[in-house]
Design an enzyme around this catalytic site. Structure first.
Site, PDB file in Angstrom:
ATOM      1  N   ASP A  81     -21.126 -43.696 -16.927  1.00 23.39           N
ATOM      2  CA  ASP A  81     -20.873 -44.969 -16.239  1.00 23.39           C
ATOM      3  C   ASP A  81     -19.369 -45.233 -16.247  1.00 23.39           C
ATOM      4  O   ASP A  81     -18.737 -45.117 -17.307  1.00 23.39           O
ATOM      5  CB  ASP A  81     -21.603 -46.096 -16.997  1.00 23.39           C
ATOM      6  CG  ASP A  81     -21.979 -47.263 -16.091  1.00 23.39           C
ATOM      7  OD1 ASP A  81     -21.272 -47.460 -15.088  1.00 23.39           O
ATOM      8  OD2 ASP A  81     -22.954 -47.967 -16.396  1.00 23.39           O
ATOM      9  N   HIS A 111     -13.730 -47.007  -9.215  1.00 22.64           N
ATOM     10  CA  HIS A 111     -14.583 -47.749 -10.153  1.00 22.64           C
ATOM     11  C   HIS A 111     -15.503 -46.844 -10.953  1.00 22.64           C
ATOM     12  O   HIS A 111     -16.100 -47.277 -11.927  1.00 22.64           O
ATOM     13  CB  HIS A 111     -15.406 -48.795  -9.389  1.00 22.64           C
ATOM     14  CG  HIS A 111     -14.560 -49.902  -8.833  1.00 22.64           C
ATOM     15  ND1 HIS A 111     -14.561 -51.169  -9.345  1.00 22.64           N
ATOM     16  CD2 HIS A 111     -13.646 -49.909  -7.830  1.00 22.64           C
ATOM     17  CE1 HIS A 111     -13.708 -51.920  -8.673  1.00 22.64           C
ATOM     18  NE2 HIS A 111     -13.142 -51.177  -7.743  1.00 22.64           N
TER      19      HIS A 111
HETATM   20  O1  F6P Z   1     -19.108 -49.306  -8.661  1.00 20.32           O
HETATM   21  C1  F6P Z   1     -19.971 -48.482  -8.005  1.00 20.32           C
HETATM   22  C2  F6P Z   1     -20.600 -49.048  -6.745  1.00 20.32           C
HETATM   23  O2  F6P Z   1     -20.957 -48.036  -5.882  1.00 20.32           O
HETATM   24  C3  F6P Z   1     -19.749 -50.006  -5.985  1.00 20.32           C
HETATM   25  O3  F6P Z   1     -18.824 -49.390  -5.128  1.00 20.32           O
HETATM   26  C4  F6P Z   1     -20.797 -50.781  -5.284  1.00 20.32           C
HETATM   27  O4  F6P Z   1     -20.387 -52.018  -4.852  1.00 20.32           O
HETATM   28  C5  F6P Z   1     -21.921 -50.888  -6.296  1.00 20.32           C
HETATM   29  O5  F6P Z   1     -21.798 -49.734  -7.079  1.00 20.32           O
HETATM   30  C6  F6P Z   1     -23.322 -51.038  -5.691  1.00 20.32           C
HETATM   31  O6  F6P Z   1     -23.663 -49.912  -4.929  1.00 20.32           O
HETATM   32  P1  F6P Z   1     -24.056 -49.991  -3.382  1.00 20.32           P
HETATM   33  O7  F6P Z   1     -22.907 -50.634  -2.677  1.00 20.32           O
HETATM   34  O8  F6P Z   1     -24.285 -48.582  -2.972  1.00 20.32           O
HETATM   35  O9  F6P Z   1     -25.283 -50.831  -3.304  1.00 20.32           O
END
Ligand code: F6P
Length: 462
Positions: free
Chosen positions: A367, A166
């Site tokens: 991003d 992602h």
């Molecule tokens: O897309 C990036 C990401 O790290 C996802 O894997 C994740 O769900 C989101 O951002 C939020 O981050 P975190 O899970 O570290 O709170």
């Protein structure tokens, strides 16, 4: 021990489950929607199928039995407090995250973080291997779980494994800093299909494979694809048309003192999002008198994220110092230049904020995609509102008729803010119309359909 374990034909494997658990003071578990765009994007995909989702519930040292929620079988993976520190906060978010985002912050390389990452990835792979039906489709997500494809392949050669990244995949000159670069590449090459957001990410990955293994992904049976993620555009379109949301948008405007124009930013509080650059540009416009307090307001929502990781703590201090100074220097008794919220809002409130905004500011320094930009566009069926979008987001590949900016160029950003605020209604409508066409023609259903179609058509494993 033992018993019959239910198996599934379709399994999503992601660091987080779609629901996050918190334990209240009364000791009762409360489940809420997990943060981030990944869960928002995947929820509609899995709800269409009766599948399983393997992930972490967001709490340390708290085991949960698998359970069903909204027709999805959730399989919680337990992490110890030390693993949260080393695997999640450490290797995932203080090594890989900055490394994969152009080293905006300095990545830390610590062997005990890597060992923890390996152990946790093995746990995810084991949990998945247990519940995969013969020939199941397994879709692994994101940088937290790059070793899972190989670990799963070793136990279950019969399953189809797709991996989607992602976030950006860095150029080899940056990726090669990683002491465990070869293991990461070998982990990913356990997949039948590896997907990326942008063509550049896919090219960077293929180059890393060539440099580190002397072969191509194709030669070892891994197909590489770029297919940008998106949103469920109709949900936002419908929300933007609901009377209570429109009413709320009017209330928001009124509660801000009915300024002539509202600038809006909403991000996880993350150093990749360019929040400081945005506030700096806006602050200079206020200081120089080019924008007037009360006439224009910047609404900035910065949702709490990774709060125990050093660079995130520093960023919060920096952002709040900037906002405090700007408001302290320029507020009147009636108005403040910045309305700042270190909070998370639900979807209805977000839609109302998107509707209330005259200009949406997405100024990320790097991003993978940026789904907020797409949500804003999908909400604006009134064909109003201007999107200012960083060219360093994946979304900028598709949303070419946004006002594209380089957020490092503060003067350029200021000029883009001024011209967006004064853009005439016909141009706003024409730009928004073409942005909406893009978002609606490739929504999250098209993204997952394309990925899963390609996965189904990969070669059978030898
Ligand atoms: O897309 C990036 C990401 O790290 C996802 O894997 C994740 O769900 C989101 O951002 C939020 O981050 P975190 O899970 O570290 O709170």
């Amino acid at each position: 021990m033992g018993g019959v374990v239910a198996t599934f034909d379709f399994i999503v494997v992601a660091n987080r489950l779609p629901a996050d658990c918190t334990i209240a003071e009364d000791g009762i578990a409360h489940w809420s929607r997990s943060p981030g765009g990944l869960v928002a994007a995947l929820e509609p995909v899995i709800h269409g199928r009766s599948g399983a989702w393997v992930g972490w519930a967001g709490l340390a040292d708290t085991p949960f039995e698998p359970f069903d929620a909204d027709g999805v079988h959730l399989v919680p993976v337990t992490l110890s407090a030390l693993e949260v520190e080393r695997y999640y906060e450490g290797f995932a978010n203080d090594t890989l995250w900055p490394l994969y985002h152009d080293v905006i912050a300095a990545p830390g390389y610590h062997r005990e973080w890597w060992e923890s990452y390996t152990r946790v990835n093995q746990r995810f792979a084991d949990a998945t291997a247990r519940i995969a039906a013969p020939g199941a489709i397994v879709w692994v997500h994101d940088y937290q779980l790059q070793l899972v494809p190989r670990m799963l392949r070793e136990q279950r050669p019969d399953v189809k494994i797709g991996f989607f990244n992602h976030i950006p995949f860095p150029p080899y000159g940056i990726f090669s800093q990683l002491p465990w670069r070869r293991q990461i590449i070998e982990g990913l090459l356990g997949s039948d299909l590896v997907g990326f957001q942008r063509a550049a990410d896919a090219a960077n990955f293929s180059r890393a494979v060539r440099r580190l293994t002397g072969t191509t992904p194709d030669a070892v049976g891994t197909k590489v694809l770029h297919v940008p993620i998106s949103i469920d555009a109709t949900i936002y379109d419908e929300l933007g048309k609901r009377e209570h949301v429109r009413e709320r948008a009017r209330d928001i405007r009124a509660s801000l003192g009915n300024p002539r124009k509202i600038l809006f930013g909403v991000d996880r509080l993350d150093y990749t999002k360019g929040i400081r650059h945005r506030i700096k540009a806006f602050g200079e416009l206020i200081e120089s008198g080019q924008l007037e307090v009360g006439d224009v307001v910047l609404v900035q929502v910065a949702s709490p994220s990774r709060e125990r990781v050093g660079p995130y703590q520093e960023l919060r201090d920096q952002v709040e110092l900037m906002v405090g100074r700007l408001n302290g220097d320029h507020s009147t008794l009636a108005h403040a230049p910045v309305a700042y919220y270190h909070q998370t809002f639900d979807r209805d409130e977000m839609a109302a904020l998107y509707l209330a905004a005259d200009v949406m500011l997405v100024t990320a320094l790097r991003d993978g995609m940026n789904l907020v930009a797409k949500e804003f566009v999908a909400t604006r069926s009134d064909l109003d509102g201007v999107l200012v979008l960083s060219e360093f987001t994946g979304a900028s590949d598709e949303l070419r008729r946004a006002v594209l900016v380089n957020p490092h160029d503060i003067d350029g950003l200021k000029a883009a803010i001024l011209s967006s605020l004064e853009m005439d209604p016909a141009e706003r409508a024409s730009r928004m119309k073409s942005l909406r066409k893009k978002v609606f023609s490739h929504d999250v259903a098209a993204w997952s359909a394309k990925f899963l179609h390609e996965l189904a058509h990969t070669k059978e494993n030898p």
